[in-house]
Scaffold this active site. Structure first.
Site, PDB file in Angstrom:
ATOM      1  N   CYS A  96      -2.280  82.196  30.031  1.00  0.00           N
ATOM      2  CA  CYS A  96      -0.982  82.574  30.605  1.00  0.00           C
ATOM      3  C   CYS A  96      -1.070  82.806  32.112  1.00  0.00           C
ATOM      4  N   CYS A 118       1.879  80.291  31.714  1.00  0.00           N
ATOM      5  CA  CYS A 118       3.178  80.884  32.066  1.00  0.00           C
ATOM      6  C   CYS A 118       3.339  81.184  33.563  1.00  0.00           C
ATOM      7  N   LYS A 172       3.136  78.136  36.021  1.00  0.00           N
ATOM      8  CA  LYS A 172       4.250  77.267  35.611  1.00  0.00           C
ATOM      9  C   LYS A 172       5.589  77.824  36.082  1.00  0.00           C
ATOM     10  N   TYR A 218       6.942  71.350  25.152  1.00  0.00           N
ATOM     11  CA  TYR A 218       7.032  72.366  26.201  1.00  0.00           C
ATOM     12  C   TYR A 218       6.308  71.962  27.495  1.00  0.00           C
ATOM     13  N   GLU A 276       8.184  70.769  30.908  1.00  0.00           N
ATOM     14  CA  GLU A 276       8.230  71.753  31.996  1.00  0.00           C
ATOM     15  C   GLU A 276       7.529  71.216  33.250  1.00  0.00           C
ATOM     16  N   HIS A 319      31.895  89.365  33.465  1.00  0.00           N
ATOM     17  CA  HIS A 319      32.498  88.233  34.164  1.00  0.00           C
ATOM     18  C   HIS A 319      32.176  88.307  35.647  1.00  0.00           C
ATOM     19  N   GLU A 321      28.553  85.350  29.148  1.00  0.00           N
ATOM     20  CA  GLU A 321      29.787  85.887  28.550  1.00  0.00           C
ATOM     21  C   GLU A 321      30.380  84.926  27.520  1.00  0.00           C
TER      22      GLU A 321
HETATM   23  P1  FAD Z   1      -5.617  82.732  25.857  1.00  0.00           P
HETATM   24  O1  FAD Z   1      -4.675  83.391  26.795  1.00  0.00           O
HETATM   25  O2  FAD Z   1      -5.761  81.269  25.960  1.00  0.00           O
HETATM   26  O3  FAD Z   1      -7.026  83.435  26.057  1.00  0.00           O
HETATM   27  C1  FAD Z   1      -8.200  83.028  25.404  1.00  0.00           C
HETATM   28  C2  FAD Z   1      -9.381  83.330  26.327  1.00  0.00           C
HETATM   29  O4  FAD Z   1     -10.587  83.269  25.585  1.00  0.00           O
HETATM   30  C3  FAD Z   1      -9.520  82.306  27.447  1.00  0.00           C
HETATM   31  O5  FAD Z   1      -9.767  82.963  28.676  1.00  0.00           O
HETATM   32  C4  FAD Z   1     -10.739  81.490  27.040  1.00  0.00           C
HETATM   33  O6  FAD Z   1     -11.403  80.922  28.142  1.00  0.00           O
HETATM   34  C5  FAD Z   1     -11.561  82.552  26.338  1.00  0.00           C
HETATM   35  N1  FAD Z   1     -12.545  82.046  25.386  1.00  0.00           N
HETATM   36  C6  FAD Z   1     -12.430  81.017  24.508  1.00  0.00           C
HETATM   37  N2  FAD Z   1     -13.537  80.935  23.746  1.00  0.00           N
HETATM   38  C7  FAD Z   1     -14.357  81.936  24.140  1.00  0.00           C
HETATM   39  C8  FAD Z   1     -15.646  82.388  23.712  1.00  0.00           C
HETATM   40  N3  FAD Z   1     -16.273  81.816  22.694  1.00  0.00           N
HETATM   41  N4  FAD Z   1     -16.196  83.429  24.340  1.00  0.00           N
HETATM   42  C9  FAD Z   1     -15.562  84.055  25.373  1.00  0.00           C
HETATM   43  N5  FAD Z   1     -14.351  83.688  25.800  1.00  0.00           N
HETATM   44  C10 FAD Z   1     -13.746  82.647  25.183  1.00  0.00           C
HETATM   45  N6  FAD Z   1       3.801  81.388  26.722  1.00  0.00           N
HETATM   46  C11 FAD Z   1       4.892  82.117  27.014  1.00  0.00           C
HETATM   47  O7  FAD Z   1       5.156  83.119  26.346  1.00  0.00           O
HETATM   48  N7  FAD Z   1       5.721  81.777  28.044  1.00  0.00           N
HETATM   49  C12 FAD Z   1       5.474  80.710  28.828  1.00  0.00           C
HETATM   50  O8  FAD Z   1       6.246  80.442  29.758  1.00  0.00           O
HETATM   51  C13 FAD Z   1       4.328  79.937  28.562  1.00  0.00           C
HETATM   52  N8  FAD Z   1       4.026  78.892  29.343  1.00  0.00           N
HETATM   53  C14 FAD Z   1       2.898  78.171  29.104  1.00  0.00           C
HETATM   54  C15 FAD Z   1       2.620  77.098  29.935  1.00  0.00           C
HETATM   55  C16 FAD Z   1       1.500  76.340  29.708  1.00  0.00           C
HETATM   56  C17 FAD Z   1       1.188  75.192  30.635  1.00  0.00           C
HETATM   57  C18 FAD Z   1       0.633  76.657  28.633  1.00  0.00           C
HETATM   58  C19 FAD Z   1      -0.603  75.855  28.383  1.00  0.00           C
HETATM   59  C20 FAD Z   1       0.895  77.725  27.796  1.00  0.00           C
HETATM   60  C21 FAD Z   1       2.044  78.495  28.020  1.00  0.00           C
HETATM   61  N9  FAD Z   1       2.377  79.587  27.216  1.00  0.00           N
HETATM   62  C22 FAD Z   1       3.497  80.305  27.473  1.00  0.00           C
HETATM   63  C23 FAD Z   1       1.536  79.969  26.070  1.00  0.00           C
HETATM   64  C24 FAD Z   1       0.611  81.179  26.408  1.00  0.00           C
HETATM   65  O9  FAD Z   1      -0.137  80.895  27.566  1.00  0.00           O
HETATM   66  C25 FAD Z   1      -0.313  81.451  25.232  1.00  0.00           C
HETATM   67  O10 FAD Z   1       0.464  81.639  24.069  1.00  0.00           O
HETATM   68  C26 FAD Z   1      -1.184  82.695  25.439  1.00  0.00           C
HETATM   69  O11 FAD Z   1      -1.968  82.593  26.600  1.00  0.00           O
HETATM   70  C27 FAD Z   1      -2.098  82.883  24.219  1.00  0.00           C
HETATM   71  O12 FAD Z   1      -2.939  83.993  24.382  1.00  0.00           O
HETATM   72  P2  FAD Z   1      -4.336  84.095  23.609  1.00  0.00           P
HETATM   73  O13 FAD Z   1      -4.835  85.461  23.888  1.00  0.00           O
HETATM   74  O14 FAD Z   1      -4.202  83.637  22.231  1.00  0.00           O
HETATM   75  O15 FAD Z   1      -5.277  83.019  24.325  1.00  0.00           O
HETATM   76  P1  NDP Z   2       2.793  70.633  21.265  1.00  0.00           P
HETATM   77  O1  NDP Z   2       1.743  70.576  20.247  1.00  0.00           O
HETATM   78  O2  NDP Z   2       3.938  71.524  21.029  1.00  0.00           O
HETATM   79  O3  NDP Z   2       3.347  69.137  21.532  1.00  0.00           O
HETATM   80  C1  NDP Z   2       2.534  68.039  21.702  1.00  0.00           C
HETATM   81  C2  NDP Z   2       3.329  66.841  22.233  1.00  0.00           C
HETATM   82  O4  NDP Z   2       2.451  65.768  22.529  1.00  0.00           O
HETATM   83  C3  NDP Z   2       4.343  66.298  21.266  1.00  0.00           C
HETATM   84  O5  NDP Z   2       5.436  65.834  21.985  1.00  0.00           O
HETATM   85  C4  NDP Z   2       3.576  65.134  20.594  1.00  0.00           C
HETATM   86  O6  NDP Z   2       4.397  64.101  20.116  1.00  0.00           O
HETATM   87  C5  NDP Z   2       2.785  64.608  21.757  1.00  0.00           C
HETATM   88  N1  NDP Z   2       1.552  63.913  21.354  1.00  0.00           N
HETATM   89  C6  NDP Z   2       0.592  64.386  20.541  1.00  0.00           C
HETATM   90  N2  NDP Z   2      -0.411  63.486  20.452  1.00  0.00           N
HETATM   91  C7  NDP Z   2      -0.070  62.426  21.217  1.00  0.00           C
HETATM   92  C8  NDP Z   2      -0.710  61.204  21.542  1.00  0.00           C
HETATM   93  N3  NDP Z   2      -1.909  60.897  21.042  1.00  0.00           N
HETATM   94  N4  NDP Z   2      -0.089  60.352  22.380  1.00  0.00           N
HETATM   95  C9  NDP Z   2       1.117  60.671  22.890  1.00  0.00           C
HETATM   96  N5  NDP Z   2       1.782  61.821  22.634  1.00  0.00           N
HETATM   97  C10 NDP Z   2       1.187  62.695  21.803  1.00  0.00           C
HETATM   98  O7  NDP Z   2       2.047  71.021  22.596  1.00  0.00           O
HETATM   99  P2  NDP Z   2       2.281  71.712  23.997  1.00  0.00           P
HETATM  100  O8  NDP Z   2       0.962  71.564  24.646  1.00  0.00           O
HETATM  101  O9  NDP Z   2       3.464  71.216  24.733  1.00  0.00           O
HETATM  102  O10 NDP Z   2       2.536  73.256  23.701  1.00  0.00           O
HETATM  103  C11 NDP Z   2       1.605  74.041  22.989  1.00  0.00           C
HETATM  104  C12 NDP Z   2       2.197  75.408  22.745  1.00  0.00           C
HETATM  105  O11 NDP Z   2       2.149  76.179  23.966  1.00  0.00           O
HETATM  106  C13 NDP Z   2       3.668  75.393  22.355  1.00  0.00           C
HETATM  107  O12 NDP Z   2       3.813  75.335  20.960  1.00  0.00           O
HETATM  108  C14 NDP Z   2       4.204  76.680  22.931  1.00  0.00           C
HETATM  109  O13 NDP Z   2       4.247  77.700  21.964  1.00  0.00           O
HETATM  110  C15 NDP Z   2       3.249  77.075  24.046  1.00  0.00           C
HETATM  111  N6  NDP Z   2       3.982  76.931  25.330  1.00  0.00           N
HETATM  112  C16 NDP Z   2       5.029  77.776  25.609  1.00  0.00           C
HETATM  113  C17 NDP Z   2       5.775  77.604  26.740  1.00  0.00           C
HETATM  114  C18 NDP Z   2       6.950  78.503  27.010  1.00  0.00           C
HETATM  115  O14 NDP Z   2       7.080  79.538  26.387  1.00  0.00           O
HETATM  116  N7  NDP Z   2       7.844  78.146  27.937  1.00  0.00           N
HETATM  117  C19 NDP Z   2       5.475  76.550  27.699  1.00  0.00           C
HETATM  118  C20 NDP Z   2       4.364  75.718  27.320  1.00  0.00           C
HETATM  119  C21 NDP Z   2       3.658  75.921  26.163  1.00  0.00           C
HETATM  120  P3  NDP Z   2       4.955  64.033  18.587  1.00  0.00           P
HETATM  121  O15 NDP Z   2       6.206  64.864  18.588  1.00  0.00           O
HETATM  122  O16 NDP Z   2       5.186  62.595  18.378  1.00  0.00           O
HETATM  123  O17 NDP Z   2       3.885  64.590  17.713  1.00  0.00           O
END
Ligand code: FAD
Ligand code: NDP
Length: 593
Positions: A158, A163, A166, A299, A303, A568, A573
Site C-alpha cells: 500500500c 494505494c 497510485k 483495478y 488506474e 446542495h 445528494e
Molecule cells: P502487503 O502490504 O503486500 O505486505 C506484505 C509484506 O510482506 C511486504 O512488505 C512483503 O515484501 C513482505 N514479505 C513477503 N514475504 C515475506 C517473508 N517471507 N518474510 C518477510 N517479509 C515478507 N488497496 C486499497 O485499499 N486502496 C487502494 O487504493 C489500493 N490501491 C492499490 C494499488 C496497487 C497498484 C496495488 C498493487 C494494490 C492496491 N491496493 C489498494 C491493495 C493493497 O495494497 C493491499 O490490499 C494491501 O497492501 C495488503 O496488505 P497485506 O498486509 O496483506 O500485504
Molecule cells: P485482478 O486479479 O483483479 O485482475 C487481473 C486482470 O488481468 C484481469 O483483467 C484479467 O483478465 C487480466 N489477465 C490475467 N491474466 C492475463 C493474461 N495472461 N493476459 C492478459 N490479461 C490477463 O488483479 P489486479 O492486479 O488489478 O488487482 C489485484 C487486487 O488488488 C484487486 O483485487 C484489488 O482488491 C486490489 N487493488 C485495489 C485497488 C483499489 O482499492 N483502488 C487498486 C488496485 C488493486 P480476465 O478478466 O480475462 O481474467
C-alpha cells in the site's frame, strides 16, 4: 439419594481448578477478592470466579477448597491447576513477573509470544496491537527485488507500490484536468502547461520515504522488534530469518501471523520479465514511461492507464476479456467509455505473445499480440506494464514444513476467523482465500485478531459491505452487490434498481461531458427494498462512498435513502432523490441543477 460426601465436595473443587485456566474462589463482598478480580480484568485475562457466599452449599465448598489450598480464607487463586495463593501472593507474583509466566507457561520456551511474517498493512497493524497488549512481538519484513531490481522500504504494498503512490499520481492527473477546467473559470495560465515526471516522482518518493521512517519509529515506540529479513518456517514454532546477505537467524514463537501479501504476476511469454515492468516498478521509474502499453483490465491496469494518460502520455490498454471482472459490468463499461473518450486506446479481446527490445527507432519495445479472432497485431511502445493480477507470497515460506493448507490453484490460504488449519498459525490480508484485497481490510483483520488473541475479545472481522473505490479518471465507488450478482442471487423478480445520471455542477462551466457520471442503488424488494448494492461513478467517489457503507451495513432501505435530506449542490445528494427505476425504462439524463 445418599448424602454428598467430603470426597464429592473435594472432587467438585478439583473439577473447578482443572477446568479453568484461572480459577478464583471468592466472596462477593470481600475487598481483597475484588482487588484480585480487578487485577485479572486489567490484564485482560479470562478467569472463572466462584462466589462462595452466593453458591448453594458454599460452606461445604469452602471447606473442600481449604483442604486443597491449605487455607480457608478468600480469595484463593489457582492457575493452570497450580495453587498461587491469596490476594497478597497474587499481587506479589504480578510484581515479580511470575504471574505472567504462569499465565503463559509456553512463552518462556520461545523467543517471542508472536512473530508476524510480513510488515505491510496487515502485519504492522497486528504486531503493534499485540505489543500494546503486552506481548513480546517481532515483525519480519523483506522485499524481494523485482526482475529489474526495484526495491523499497518498510510498510508493504500500500505505502510503497500501491494505494499511496497510485492515489498521489491520480491526484497529479486530476490537477491536470483542473488546469484545463480553470480557463473557463477565468484563470489565465500563460505559456505551455506540461507535466514533469521527475519532479512528481521525487516528491512522491520523498513522501513515501517519510512514511517508511515513521513505521520504523512506531515499531520502536511500541517495542515491536523489526527484523529486515525473509521469514521461512522450519518447524511448528521455529522460523529462520534470512537477511539480504544470506545470513540465517533462528527465531521461535508461540503464535505466528502470516501477512506476506502478493506480488505482481508476469505472463509466461518471451521478453515479459526482461523488458516488461509492473506496478512494483512504475511509481519509482526515474524517467517518464513514455508511450505505454498496459496489459490487463482490472483495478491496477485501469488506474495506472488512467493517470498515465492524464499526464499526457500515449496509452493503450490490452484487454483479454472484460473490464473489471467481479465488478458491476454496466459501471465497468461506462468507465471504459469515458477513458476511451479521454484518448486511451483499447485493444480487445487480445493477449500478448512476445515482447522484444528494439535497437533503434522511435520506441524501445515491440509487442506481438493475438486478437481473439486469431489476427496477429504488432505495436511499438516505450514501456509495457503488466497488470494481470497478483500472486500470493505463500510458496516459499515453508508452509509445507508446518502443514498449513494452501489452495494449490492460487496460493491463497483458507482460514476460519483468520486461523489457519494449524491452530497457532494465523493469516491476514491479501493472502486470504475469498476475502477482499484492500488495505483497510488487512488492517482491521490484523487489529481484531490481536485483540482476540491477547485481550479476550470475541469481535470478528466483518467482511460484508466493504466499500471500495477504483481511482480511474472518472472515479467509481461501490458497496455490496453488483447488479448481475444481485439478479443471480435473488432473481430478477426480487430486485429493483433505481438509477440516474449525474451532472456535477463544477463540470458545467468548463462544459465537460454531460451525463458521463451515473449512479444506482440495487434494492431487495422482499426486504422492504433494503439497499444491497451502491454504485457511484463521478468525482470524489471515495469520499462519497465511504459514509454510505454505514447505511448499507445497518440495513438501510430505499425509504431511508429517500428520507435523507441532500447537501446542495453536491453529487452525493442524488442518492436522496432517486425515483427512476431501471425496469420503467424512463430516461435518467440530467438537464441541469
Ligand atoms: P502487503 O502490504 O503486500 O505486505 C506484505 C509484506 O510482506 C511486504 O512488505 C512483503 O515484501 C513482505 N514479505 C513477503 N514475504 C515475506 C517473508 N517471507 N518474510 C518477510 N517479509 C515478507 N488497496 C486499497 O485499499 N486502496 C487502494 O487504493 C489500493 N490501491 C492499490 C494499488 C496497487 C497498484 C496495488 C498493487 C494494490 C492496491 N491496493 C489498494 C491493495 C493493497 O495494497 C493491499 O490490499 C494491501 O497492501 C495488503 O496488505 P497485506 O498486509 O496483506 O500485504
Ligand atoms: P485482478 O486479479 O483483479 O485482475 C487481473 C486482470 O488481468 C484481469 O483483467 C484479467 O483478465 C487480466 N489477465 C490475467 N491474466 C492475463 C493474461 N495472461 N493476459 C492478459 N490479461 C490477463 O488483479 P489486479 O492486479 O488489478 O488487482 C489485484 C487486487 O488488488 C484487486 O483485487 C484489488 O482488491 C486490489 N487493488 C485495489 C485497488 C483499489 O482499492 N483502488 C487498486 C488496485 C488493486 P480476465 O478478466 O480475462 O481474467
Amino acid at each position: 439419594m445418599p448424602p454428598i460426601s467430603d470426597e464429592d465436595w473435594a472432587s467438585a473443587i478439583e473439577e473447578y481448578v482443572n477446568k479453568n485456566k484461572v480459577m478464583i474462589f471468592s466472596k462477593s463482598f470481600c475487598p481483597y477478592c475484588t482487588k484480585v478480580k480487578e487485577l485479572f480484568n486489567s490484564l485482560n485475562v479470562e478467569y472463572y470466579c466462584l462466589e462462595l457466599d452466593k453458591t448453594d452449599n458454599g460452606p461445604q465448598m469452602q471447606r473442600a477448597m481449604a483442604a486443597k489450598a491449605g487455607k480457608s480464607s478468600v480469595p484463593q487463586v489457582f492457575i493452570e491447576g497450580q495453587h498461587l495463593g491469596g490476594c497478597d501472593d497474587t499481587m506479589a507474583a504480578h510484581s515479580s513477573g511470575k504471574l505472567l509466566e504462569l499465565l503463559n507457561p509456553e512463552s518462556e520456551k520461545y523467543d517471542y509470544d508472536l512473530i508476524v511474517i510480513g510488515g505491510g498493512s496487515g502485519g504492522l497493524s497486528a504486531s503493534k496491537e499485540s505489543a500494546r497488549l503486552g506481548k513480546k512481538v517481532a515483525v519480519l519484513d523483506f522485499v524481494t527485488p523485482t526482475p529489474i531490481g526495484t526495491t523499497w522500504g518498510l510498510g508493504g504494498t500500500c505505502v510503497n507500490v500501491g494505494c499511496i503512490p497510485k492515489k498521489l499520481m491520480h491526484q497529479a492527473a486530476l490537477l491536470g484536468q483542473a488546469i484545463k477546467d480553470s480557463k473557463n473559470y477565468g484563470w489565465n495560465i500563460s505559456g505551455a502547461v506540461e507535466h514533469n515526471w521527475a519532479v512528481m516522482r521525487e516528491n512522491i518518493q520523498n513522501h513515501i520515504g517519510s512514511l517508511n521512517w515513521n513505521y520504523k519509529v512506531q515499531l520502536r515506540t511500541e517495542q515491536v522488534k523489526y527484523v529486515n529479513a525473509y521469514g521461512q518456517f522450519i518447524d511448528d514454532h521455529h522460523i529462520k530469518a534470512v537477511d539480504k546477505k544470506g545470513k540465517e537467524t533462528p527465531m521461535s514463537s508461540r503464535h505466528f501471523i502470516i501477512a506476506t501479501g502478493e506480488r505482481p504476476r508476469y505472463p509466461d511469454i518471451e521478453g515479459a520479465k526482461e523488458y516488461g515492468i509492473t506496478s512494483d516498478d512504475l511509481f519509482s521509474l526515474e524517467n517518464s514511461p513514455g508511450k505505454t502499453l498496459v496489459i490487463g483490465a482490472s483495478y491496477v491496469a485501469l488506474e495506472c492507464a488512467g493517470f498515465l494518460s492524464a499526464l499526457g502520455l500515449d496509452v493503450t490498454i490490452m484487454v483479454r476479456s472484460i473490464l473489471l471482472r467481479g465488478f458491476d459490468q454496466d459501471m465497468a463499461e461506462r468507465i471504459g467509455e469515458y477513458m476511451a473518450k479521454e484518448g486511451i486506446k483499447f485493444i480487445r479481446p487480445c493477449v500478448p505473445q512476445k515482447v522484444e527490445k528494439l535497437e533503434s527507432g522511435e520506441h524501445k519495445l515491440r509487442v506481438y499480440a493475438k486478437m481473439q479472432s486469431g489476427e496477429e497485431i504488432i505495436g511499438e511502445y516505450d514501456t509495457v506494464l503488466f497488470a494481470i493480477g497478483r500472486n500470493a507470497c505463500t510458496d516459499n515460506i515453508g508452509l509445507d514444513k508446518v502443514g498449513v493448507k494452501v489452495n494449490s490453484s492460487n496460493g491463497k490460504v483458507p482460514v476460519e476467523n483468520e486461523q489457519t488449519n494449524v491452530p497457532h498459525i494465523y493469516a491476514i490480508g491479501d493472502i486470504l482465500e475469498g476475502k477482499p484485497e484492500l488495505t483497510p481490510v488487512a488492517i482491521e483483520a490484523g487489529s481484531l485478531l490481536a485483540k482476540r488473541l491477547y485481550a479476550n475479545s470475541n469481535v470478528q472481522c466483518d467482511y460484508t459491505f466493504i466499500p471500495t473505490t477504483v481511482f480511474t479518471p472518472l472515479e467509481y465507488g461501490c458497496i455490496g452487490f453488483s447488479e448481475e450478482k444481485a439478479l443471480e442471487t435473488y432473481g430478477a423478480e426480487n430486485i429493483e434498481v433505481y438509477h440516474s445520471n449525474i451532472m456535477p455542477l463544477e463540470w458545467t462551466v468548463p462544459k465537460r461531458e454531460a451525463n458521463a457520471c451515473y449512479c444506482k442503488l440495487i434494492c431487495l424488494i422482499p426486504e422492504n427494498e433494503r439497499v444491497i448494492g451502491f454504485h457511484y461513478l463521478g468525482p470524489n467517489a471515495g469520499e462519497v462512498t465511504q459514509g454510505f457503507s454505514l447505511g448499507l451495513k445497518k440495513g438501510a432501505t430505499k425509504a431511508d435513502f429517500d428520507a435523507m435530506i441532500g447537501i446542495h449542490p453536491t453529487c452525493a445528494e442524488i442518492f436522496s432523490t432517486l425515483t427512476v427505476t431501471k425496469s420503467s425504462g424512463k430516461s435518467t439524463l440530467q438537464a441541469g441543477c
